[in-house]
Write a protein that holds these residues in place. Structure first.
Motif, PDB file in Angstrom:
ATOM      1  N   MET A 268       0.933  -1.235  -0.048  1.00 25.98           N
ATOM      2  CA  MET A 268       0.073   0.063   0.014  1.00 25.98           C
ATOM      3  C   MET A 268       0.968   1.288   0.114  1.00 25.98           C
ATOM      4  O   MET A 268       1.754   1.406   0.582  1.00 25.98           O
ATOM      5  CB  MET A 268      -0.917   0.073   1.479  1.00 25.98           C
ATOM      6  N   THR A 269       0.651   2.129  -0.907  1.00 22.66           N
ATOM      7  CA  THR A 269       1.419   3.500  -0.684  1.00 22.66           C
ATOM      8  C   THR A 269       0.551   4.803  -0.761  1.00 22.66           C
ATOM      9  O   THR A 269      -0.325   4.790  -1.639  1.00 22.66           O
ATOM     10  CB  THR A 269       2.332   3.495  -2.158  1.00 22.66           C
ATOM     11  N   LEU A 270       0.786   5.216   0.306  1.00 22.22           N
ATOM     12  CA  LEU A 270       0.000   6.581   0.242  1.00 22.22           C
ATOM     13  C   LEU A 270       0.931   7.696  -0.531  1.00 22.22           C
ATOM     14  O   LEU A 270       1.852   8.130   0.236  1.00 22.22           O
ATOM     15  CB  LEU A 270       0.056   7.151   1.889  1.00 22.22           C
ATOM     16  N   ILE A 271       0.331   8.196  -1.143  1.00 22.04           N
ATOM     17  CA  ILE A 271       0.957   9.250  -2.244  1.00 22.04           C
ATOM     18  C   ILE A 271       1.028  10.652  -1.603  1.00 22.04           C
ATOM     19  O   ILE A 271      -0.347  11.218  -1.318  1.00 22.04           O
ATOM     20  CB  ILE A 271       0.711   9.291  -3.543  1.00 22.04           C
ATOM     21  N   SER A 272       2.087  11.218  -1.470  1.00 25.49           N
ATOM     22  CA  SER A 272       2.233  12.655  -1.195  1.00 25.49           C
ATOM     23  C   SER A 272       1.487  13.191   0.236  1.00 25.49           C
ATOM     24  O   SER A 272       0.347  13.217   0.352  1.00 25.49           O
ATOM     25  CB  SER A 272       1.575  13.470  -2.178  1.00 25.49           C
ATOM     26  N   THR A 310       4.976   4.008   2.001  1.00 28.88           N
ATOM     27  CA  THR A 310       4.819   2.603   1.654  1.00 28.88           C
ATOM     28  C   THR A 310       4.792   1.685   2.690  1.00 28.88           C
ATOM     29  O   THR A 310       5.621   1.641   3.654  1.00 28.88           O
ATOM     30  CB  THR A 310       5.727   1.885   0.609  1.00 28.88           C
ATOM     31  N   PHE A 311       3.626   0.675   2.871  1.00 28.83           N
ATOM     32  CA  PHE A 311       3.684  -0.237   3.902  1.00 28.83           C
ATOM     33  C   PHE A 311       3.040  -1.502   3.214  1.00 28.83           C
ATOM     34  O   PHE A 311       2.356  -1.344   2.199  1.00 28.83           O
ATOM     35  CB  PHE A 311       3.021  -0.017   5.230  1.00 28.83           C
ATOM     36  N   ALA A 324      -9.541   2.947   7.135  1.00 27.80           N
ATOM     37  CA  ALA A 324      -9.013   3.360   8.281  1.00 27.80           C
ATOM     38  C   ALA A 324      -8.224   5.059   7.647  1.00 27.80           C
ATOM     39  O   ALA A 324      -8.226   6.046   8.337  1.00 27.80           O
ATOM     40  CB  ALA A 324      -8.031   2.400   8.797  1.00 27.80           C
ATOM     41  N   MET A 325      -7.748   4.719   6.471  1.00 27.91           N
ATOM     42  CA  MET A 325      -6.867   5.955   6.031  1.00 27.91           C
ATOM     43  C   MET A 325      -8.085   6.869   5.532  1.00 27.91           C
ATOM     44  O   MET A 325      -7.810   8.172   5.721  1.00 27.91           O
ATOM     45  CB  MET A 325      -6.120   5.392   4.803  1.00 27.91           C
ATOM     46  N   ALA A 326      -9.143   6.621   4.920  1.00 26.77           N
ATOM     47  CA  ALA A 326     -10.047   7.500   4.307  1.00 26.77           C
ATOM     48  C   ALA A 326     -10.775   8.314   5.733  1.00 26.77           C
ATOM     49  O   ALA A 326     -11.086   9.385   5.686  1.00 26.77           O
ATOM     50  CB  ALA A 326     -11.158   6.682   3.506  1.00 26.77           C
ATOM     51  N   GLU A 327     -10.978   7.365   6.670  1.00 27.62           N
ATOM     52  CA  GLU A 327     -11.559   7.991   7.986  1.00 27.62           C
ATOM     53  C   GLU A 327     -10.320   9.108   8.270  1.00 27.62           C
ATOM     54  O   GLU A 327     -10.819  10.271   8.903  1.00 27.62           O
ATOM     55  CB  GLU A 327     -11.797   7.128   9.071  1.00 27.62           C
ATOM     56  N   ALA A 328      -9.334   8.798   8.418  1.00 32.34           N
ATOM     57  CA  ALA A 328      -8.345   9.649   9.133  1.00 32.34           C
ATOM     58  C   ALA A 328      -7.978  10.878   8.311  1.00 32.34           C
ATOM     59  O   ALA A 328      -7.976  11.880   8.859  1.00 32.34           O
ATOM     60  CB  ALA A 328      -7.053   8.934   9.219  1.00 32.34           C
ATOM     61  N   ASP A 338      -3.200  10.400  -2.713  1.00 27.31           N
ATOM     62  CA  ASP A 338      -3.849   8.738  -3.269  1.00 27.31           C
ATOM     63  C   ASP A 338      -3.445   7.787  -2.430  1.00 27.31           C
ATOM     64  O   ASP A 338      -2.389   7.677  -1.753  1.00 27.31           O
ATOM     65  CB  ASP A 338      -3.489   8.893  -4.659  1.00 27.31           C
ATOM     66  N   LEU A 339      -4.256   7.019  -2.258  1.00 28.35           N
ATOM     67  CA  LEU A 339      -3.574   5.372  -1.580  1.00 28.35           C
ATOM     68  C   LEU A 339      -3.832   4.364  -2.861  1.00 28.35           C
ATOM     69  O   LEU A 339      -4.975   4.009  -3.371  1.00 28.35           O
ATOM     70  CB  LEU A 339      -4.560   5.071  -0.371  1.00 28.35           C
ATOM     71  N   VAL A 340      -2.642   3.802  -3.013  1.00 27.56           N
ATOM     72  CA  VAL A 340      -2.437   2.894  -4.013  1.00 27.56           C
ATOM     73  C   VAL A 340      -2.241   1.520  -3.429  1.00 27.56           C
ATOM     74  O   VAL A 340      -1.398   1.043  -2.812  1.00 27.56           O
ATOM     75  CB  VAL A 340      -1.216   3.203  -5.130  1.00 27.56           C
ATOM     76  N   ALA A 341      -3.145   0.708  -3.565  1.00 23.13           N
ATOM     77  CA  ALA A 341      -2.836  -0.807  -3.355  1.00 23.13           C
ATOM     78  C   ALA A 341      -2.322  -1.832  -4.657  1.00 23.13           C
ATOM     79  O   ALA A 341      -3.019  -2.103  -5.602  1.00 23.13           O
ATOM     80  CB  ALA A 341      -4.232  -1.347  -2.914  1.00 23.13           C
TER      81      ALA A 341
END
Ligand code: ADP
Ligand code: ASP
Ligand code: MG
Length: 412
Positions: A268-272, A310-311, A324-328, A338-341
């Motif tokens: 999973m990568t959280l972009i920017s 990235t995790f 969880a990321m959308a809620e945060a 963006d969150l890329v899976a």
């Protein structure tokens, strides 16, 4: 009487006939003078079927009911094993987890054993019972509800009973004749190990070698249980299988003991995201609260105060991580573009105590993968392991080439 714990996995109790074969092995140990505690899994395929029923009924299921349902497979085999032994004139009784009672935490679907009172079973042994057959994988919470110990949890039931009853040994009977240098289904060059150190087995198990559940190895190490893995389909002998033991008991070993892999990974990568103090806590706090098991973490270099994070996590937790990321983000705790899976990845790891004192092991791993044209996406290392995340289609190739490169088919 000395106590012996014998655990039979799903394939070893897959049919009434196989239960009979397993029961004969129990009879051999009873004849030697042991009081035996037999731990059984559900018939192979049965737990998957029950999990399927749950998912079909309620995709966001109540974990308490999940446990009530999926624990039932073991109840059947425990009763059948006791009946089979009685047919052989071996005095035997079955126990479900709650009857012992196997006391666990209330973390449904992933509970931990807290205590196993020995009085009931010990009293029955005193009355002439020779075998206590216990349903593996299950227990009871402080609230009095049925719990399960996570997939593969019967191994942990077995080791916990061996510790509680101070058993002479805990024998894990399965469909392979021991612990191998890697999963023998992936390469026929895999070699059976006579002994493996607790630390190495712990890493191999937690990195995907499902021959033992990780927590069972943890418990065996803590309570110094003599843990043996052996085949339920071959003749028994005192030297058969693999002994999982203290490092000091092993004279010679390879630098790399084994190769493990896990195909159920996602990257999973959280972009920017903003590169500021507290950003990691703001990301991984909510993930932990949502029950996402984050494994590898990489923070990229930052540009103009923003970075990518990235995790990796198990593939079946991707939806939970996204939520969880959308809620945060909605609460303004984090901000990302963006969150890329990437769900087409696998983790391959090399493990060995020898890596503590040998330089260049990780470098050799990377060179081997380079020679095969395998791109590495994420790397993590610890004292006795190196793991890489790669495209899933190269997983078998990577395992085989690493097994060759470190000459694991040969004894040190
Ligand atoms: P059980 O139903 O008896 O608990 P499991 O399927 O859980 O059996 O575990 C046994 C399987 O673990 C083997 O069939 C094998 O494919 C797999 N396995 C993975 N890594 C290893 C390894 N290093 N050594 C032996 N078996 C392994
Ligand atoms: N039957 C359970 C499972 O399949 C527990 C076990 O076999 O160890 O996960
Ligand atoms: Mg298993």
């Amino acid at each position: 009487m000395p106590v012996l714990v014998m655990k039979f996995g799903g394939t070893s109790v897959a049919t009434v006939d196989k239960i009979r074969r397993a029961a004969k092995k129990v009879g051999v140990e009873v004849a030697k003078g042991y009081d035996v505690i037999v731990i059984v899994s559900a018939m192979s395929g049965e737990t998957n079927k029950l999990v399927g029923f749950v998912n079909d009924t309620s995709p966001l299921y109540d974990a308490r009911e999940y446990d009530a349902i999926v624990s039932s497979g073991e109840n059947v085999t425990a009763g059948l094993m006791a009946l089979t032994l009685q047919e052989m004139d071996v005095p035997a009784r079955s126990w479900q987890g709650w009857q012992v009672p196997v006391q666990t935490t209330s973390a449904h679907a992933n509970a931990r054993i807290e205590e196993i009172p020995t009085e009931n079973i010990t009293a029955k042994f005193g009355e002439g019972m020779k075998v206590a057959v216990v349903a593996g994988f299950q227990g009871i919470s402080p609230e009095g509800r049925i719990t399960t110990l996570g997939r593969g949890g019967s191994d942990t039931t077995a080791v916990a009973f061996a510790a509680a009853f101070d058993a002479e040994r805990c024998d894990i009977y399965t469909d392979v004749d021991g612990v191998y240098t890697t999963d023998p289904r992936v390469t026929d060059k895999a070699r059976k190990l006579d002994k493996i150190a607790f630390e190495e087995m712990l890493e191999l198990a937690s990195l995907g070698a499902k021959v033992l559940q990780t927590r069972s190895v943890e418990l065996a190490m803590r309570y110094k249980v003599r843990l043996r893995v052996l085949s339920s389909f071959e003749e028994q002998s005192d030297e058969a299988g693999t002994l999982v033991c203290a490092e000091e008991e092993i004279m010679e070993s390879n630098v790399v003991a084994g190769v493990a892999f896990s195909r159920d990974e996602a990257k999973m990568t959280l972009i920017s995201v903003a590169d500021r103090p507290g950003i990691a806590a703001a990301i991984f706090g909510p993930l932990a609260e949502a029950g996402v098991n984050v494994d590898m973490i990489v923070q990229n270099i930052s540009e103009e105060g923003r970075t990518d994070m990235t995790f990796s996590c198990p593939i079946d937790q991707v939806a939970r991580a996204e939520k969880a990321m959308a809620e945060a983000k909605a609460k303004d705790e984090i901000n990302f573009h963006d969150l890329v899976a990437d769900t087409d990845v696998a983790k391959v790891s090399i493990v060995g105590i020898g890596m503590r004192s040998h330089a260049g092991v990780a470098a050799k791993m990377f060179a081997t993968l380079r020679d095969e044209g395998v791109n590495i996406k994420v790397i993590t290392t610890s004292e006795i392991k190196t793991s890489v995340l790669i495209d899933r289609k190269y997983m078998e190739l990577a395992v085989q080439s690493l097994h060759d490169a470190f000459e694991l088919e040969k004894v040190a």
